[in-house]
Write an enzyme that holds these catalytic residues in place. Structure first.
Site, short mmCIF file in Angstrom:
data_model
loop_
_atom_site.label_atom_id
_atom_site.label_comp_id
_atom_site.label_asym_id
_atom_site.label_seq_id
_atom_site.Cartn_x
_atom_site.Cartn_y
_atom_site.Cartn_z
N ASP A 51 -1.94 -2.92 -4.78
CA ASP A 51 -1.30 -1.45 -4.64
C ASP A 51 -0.44 -1.90 -3.48
O ASP A 51 -0.97 -2.56 -2.46
CB ASP A 51 -2.28 -0.58 -4.03
CG ASP A 51 -1.61 0.64 -3.71
OD1 ASP A 51 -0.58 1.11 -4.39
OD2 ASP A 51 -2.78 1.66 -3.28
N ASP B 205 4.08 1.12 -8.03
CA ASP B 205 3.81 0.29 -7.00
C ASP B 205 2.27 -0.26 -7.04
O ASP B 205 1.77 -0.54 -6.01
CB ASP B 205 4.00 0.98 -5.80
CG ASP B 205 3.46 2.48 -5.76
OD1 ASP B 205 2.78 2.72 -7.06
OD2 ASP B 205 2.99 2.93 -4.78
N GLU B 206 1.53 -0.03 -8.16
CA GLU B 206 0.31 -0.53 -8.52
C GLU B 206 0.22 -1.09 -9.81
O GLU B 206 0.60 -0.35 -10.82
CB GLU B 206 -0.63 0.67 -7.83
CG GLU B 206 -0.55 2.02 -8.64
CD GLU B 206 -1.59 3.08 -8.08
OE1 GLU B 206 -2.90 2.42 -7.87
OE2 GLU B 206 -1.10 3.99 -7.82
#
Length: 352
Positions: free
Chosen positions: A8, A103-104
């Protein structure tokens, strides 16, 4: 027993902005919203969070809490590009990647042979590589099941790693607050608290029948999760559209000859290695060269091609370089677009 890593990125959008605008370092910064208008924040840096500012907060509320908050408009095209670069890094460790937004992502590294197969060392190296190559930080969680890897990735933020080995799963769940389980939102958490269900051990002490009657499908989910049951695989669901590689230099380069050597001696061989698996049955649709200058402004020059030729790359490099009007270069990258159609050529598009 699977080895799952959840990576993350830390305050992703705003971290990209701070990287590209270093003069904002040490100041409270948020992405999204604007002064004098309605809107909410997409994200904010950790300095802003010290004032009580947080993601999804109305801009007006955030400004009351932090009057000096710097608001920046989002640059989604840039965030998508950086996300692709992060994906490139993930693929050095495994093909089993399940993105969750930009983003993860979940990574199943069960079959990765690097570092003797240690998921902990693999996760550490992934985060180090992201920081070294992209100047961004990420946090990671390591566990034998998906949801615990996601829970773990939030425990040592920012720029940290938390590992839940198989032997610790039961004890970790016992003291884990139920609100940390994905799919348990604020309203559900409050209902569970009213029923004296706060920790994993509380659910373990309840029967499946009671939980199902009281909470329906969520009751069964809680019963399974608190017994360490999560058989969901990492789902690979995306077709690769491009492959790229780039380097940030320790010191800025000022001459085109040095850049030319880096392009052909370092970047192109690495690009060929990374793209080889895709070019077995797919062709090239375009090629591009990216330059980031000393003032952090960047430019990309693309050209539609069916096979990679050195003359084309050299010309793209020179056109991109001259856009800087003499500015030195801190980063150089090269990428190819992958066509949707099968590669029917007898010769792989990358060879010259």
């Amino acid at each position: 027993m699977r080895k799952i890593v959840h990576v993350d990125m830390d305050a992703f959008y705003v971290s990209v902005e701070l990287r590209d605008n270093p003069e904002l370092m040490g100041k409270p910064v948020a992405v999204g919203g604007s002064r004098g208008s309605r809107g909410v924040l997409s994200t904010c840096n950790y300095m802003a969070r010290q004032f009580g500012v947080k993601s999804a907060m109305p801009t007006s509320v955030a400004l009351r809490k932090c009057p000096d908050l710097i608001l920046l408009p989002g640059r989604m095209d840039v965030y998508k590009q950086v996300s692709e670069q992060i994906r490139d890094i993930f693929e050095r460790y495994t093909d089993l990647i399940e993105p969750l937004g930009l983003d993860e992502a979940y990574l199943d590294v069960s079959d990765c042979k690097l570092f003797g197969g240690s998921a902990t060392l693999i996760a550490q190296d992934i985060c180090r590589t992201i920081h070294r190559e992209l100047n961004l930080t990420a946090s990671a969680g390591v566990a034998p099941i998906k949801y615990l890897a996601k829970v773990a990735s939030d425990l040592n933020k920012p720029n940290g790693i938390y590992v839940i080995p198989p032997s610790d799963v039961d004890s970790f769940i016992d003291t884990m607050e139920l609100k940390k389980i994905p799919s348990v939102g604020k309203v559900t958490s409050e209902k569970l608290l009213e029923d004296n269900l706060k920790f994993g051990k509380d659910v373990k002490a309840s029967s499946l029948e009671y939980l199902s009657i009281k909470y329906g499908k969520l009751g069964r989910l809680l019963w399974e999760r608190c017994r360490g049951i999560d058989n969901r695989p990492v789902v690979v669901s995306r077709t690769r559209k491009s492959v790229g590689v780039e380097r940030t230099f320790p010191e800025d380069y000022r001459d085109i000859e040095s850049l030319d050597r880096v392009l052909f001696d370092e970047l192109v061989p690495e690009l060929k290695r990374r793209s080889s698996r895709y070019l077995i049955d797919r062709g090239i649709s375009k090629v591009g060269v990216k330059i980031k200058f000393s003032d952090f402004h960047q430019t990309t020059k693309d050209f539609t091609v069916e096979r990679l030729e050195p003359e084309v790359l050299s010309e793209l490099l020179r056109e991109a370089y001259h856009r800087g009007k003499g500015k030195s270069v801190r980063l150089l990258g090269v990428h190819i677009g992958l066509s949707e159609q099968k590669n029917t050529s007898e010769q792989i598009s990358f060879e010259w």
